[in-house]
Design an enzyme around this catalytic site. Sequence first.
Site, mmCIF file in Angstrom:
data_model
loop_
_atom_site.group_PDB
_atom_site.id
_atom_site.type_symbol
_atom_site.label_atom_id
_atom_site.label_comp_id
_atom_site.label_asym_id
_atom_site.label_seq_id
_atom_site.Cartn_x
_atom_site.Cartn_y
_atom_site.Cartn_z
ATOM 1 N N LYS A 161 -12.631 -1.167 10.167
ATOM 2 C CA LYS A 161 -12.579 -2.247 9.186
ATOM 3 C C LYS A 161 -11.627 -3.334 9.651
ATOM 4 O O LYS A 161 -10.524 -2.986 10.076
ATOM 5 C CB LYS A 161 -12.092 -1.651 7.858
ATOM 6 N N LYS B 252 -8.023 0.421 10.695
ATOM 7 C CA LYS B 252 -8.005 -0.692 9.755
ATOM 8 C C LYS B 252 -6.994 -1.719 10.237
ATOM 9 O O LYS B 252 -5.811 -1.422 10.387
ATOM 10 C CB LYS B 252 -7.637 -0.183 8.356
ATOM 11 N N CYS C 4 0.817 -1.221 0.000
ATOM 12 C CA CYS C 4 0.000 0.000 0.000
ATOM 13 C C CYS C 4 0.848 1.267 0.000
ATOM 14 O O CYS C 4 0.388 2.335 0.437
ATOM 15 C CB CYS C 4 -0.925 -0.004 1.210
ATOM 16 N N ARG D 72 -8.441 -9.511 -2.165
ATOM 17 C CA ARG D 72 -7.134 -9.440 -2.838
ATOM 18 C C ARG D 72 -7.181 -10.158 -4.173
ATOM 19 O O ARG D 72 -6.423 -9.828 -5.069
ATOM 20 C CB ARG D 72 -6.032 -9.931 -1.905
ATOM 21 N N ARG E 103 1.039 -6.874 5.557
ATOM 22 C CA ARG E 103 0.749 -5.460 5.781
ATOM 23 C C ARG E 103 0.836 -5.058 7.260
ATOM 24 O O ARG E 103 0.349 -4.012 7.656
ATOM 25 C CB ARG E 103 -0.654 -5.139 5.267
ATOM 26 N N GLU F 150 -5.830 6.279 16.642
ATOM 27 C CA GLU F 150 -5.930 6.439 15.181
ATOM 28 C C GLU F 150 -7.113 7.342 14.814
ATOM 29 O O GLU F 150 -7.007 8.212 13.941
ATOM 30 C CB GLU F 150 -6.095 5.076 14.496
ATOM 31 N N TYR G 246 -20.721 -5.709 0.369
ATOM 32 C CA TYR G 246 -21.006 -6.359 -0.909
ATOM 33 C C TYR G 246 -22.437 -6.884 -0.955
ATOM 34 O O TYR G 246 -22.924 -7.252 -2.005
ATOM 35 C CB TYR G 246 -19.990 -7.496 -1.146
HETATM 36 C C1 PBG Z 1 -6.596 -1.543 0.282
HETATM 37 C C2 PBG Z 1 -7.931 -2.116 0.629
HETATM 38 C C3 PBG Z 1 -8.185 -3.427 1.026
HETATM 39 C C4 PBG Z 1 -9.559 -3.523 1.238
HETATM 40 C C5 PBG Z 1 -10.099 -2.275 0.961
HETATM 41 N N1 PBG Z 1 -9.069 -1.414 0.604
HETATM 42 C C6 PBG Z 1 -7.299 -4.605 1.082
HETATM 43 C C7 PBG Z 1 -6.170 -4.684 2.019
HETATM 44 O O1 PBG Z 1 -5.924 -3.823 2.845
HETATM 45 O O2 PBG Z 1 -5.462 -5.667 1.879
HETATM 46 C C8 PBG Z 1 -10.266 -4.764 1.702
HETATM 47 C C9 PBG Z 1 -11.728 -4.817 1.486
HETATM 48 C C10 PBG Z 1 -12.326 -6.154 1.649
HETATM 49 O O3 PBG Z 1 -11.698 -7.144 2.073
HETATM 50 O O4 PBG Z 1 -13.521 -6.246 1.328
HETATM 51 N N2 PBG Z 1 -6.669 -0.766 -0.880
#
Ligand code: PBG
Length: 328
Positions: free
Chosen positions: A253, A200, A130, A210, A222, A238, A318
Amino acid sequence: MRFPQVRPRRLRRTPALRALVRETVLRPDDLVYPLFFSASIDAPRPIGTMPGIFQLPVSAAADEARAARALGLGGVILFGLPHTKDATGSGACDPDGPVPRAIAAMKDAVPELVVMADVCVDEYTDHGHCGVLRTNARGEVDVDNDATLEILARSSVVYARAGVDVIAPSDMMDGRVGRIRAALDDAAFTDTAILSYAVKYASAYYGPFREAADCAPKFGDRASYQMDPGNAREALLEAALDEDEGADMLMVKPALAYLDVVAKVRAASTLPLGAYNVSGEYAMVKAAAAAGMIDENRVILETLGSMRRAGADFILTYHAKEAALLLG
Ligand code: PBG
């Protein structure tokens, strides 16, 4: 006993009484639908790990906008799959990339639809991290926080120019909300809002995404930028940092395994709060339903309802379209 004459079942006797005293409800406009736009396809391509979800060509954007409006959804959030990837994720700043083109098409088709764009370089880097990489003072390869901020800021301005309503940075670099806010303001996009993926976690629940966004890291993980799943107090740090830097909305998240964190952030901040019902949470419901193990529709609404009850104002999910249909 303090209330010898109270019998809670009195208010559960009929559907109307239950509706009258229901504390939280779910509505279609609480739901934000994620969309994956690819520069390399001209027909929808199913995502194996996420039944019912597709990578889409940009030519599908206007119809998706009309579908979101027809269902009364709260908004959409866009992710992009570029033609080519490179070390710095330069595709994230391409004004002709799939996300800016889809933003423009959706806002053109349905101007009132809330269109959000995920801002991160992992879909655009050939290594899948990222941020951009560097060799640090210890001789190790890591993600260069401050160099990444410049790319995130440029990408945000590109999306703002395309007409996006909300910029949603998901990278977890330190200081990115402030840097993006400054870049948007400098470019006169003072009314483009920021929804920060403030809290997150480094989660296994992102696995199916992914595949969907073709962004699995090619080495390592990550954990040096996303949060440790054991930490809840740090979530408040955060959230406070992002609030100070100018975030308009916050997000937690994943959602389901972190409902305690949703509740804590809700209590600590007055900002609108989102929860991301991520790909792995969706895949588990779909797999259990396909195996005939659960009543899918009821599980979907109960799960999304739990996120509202924990304190989320809106949910990125989703399930948004199917849930909106169920809610009528
Ligand atoms: C990173 C991002 C991720 C998701 C949203 N933005 C993937 C990650 O951090 O690996 C995950 C969303 C999901 O799992 O539905 N751009």
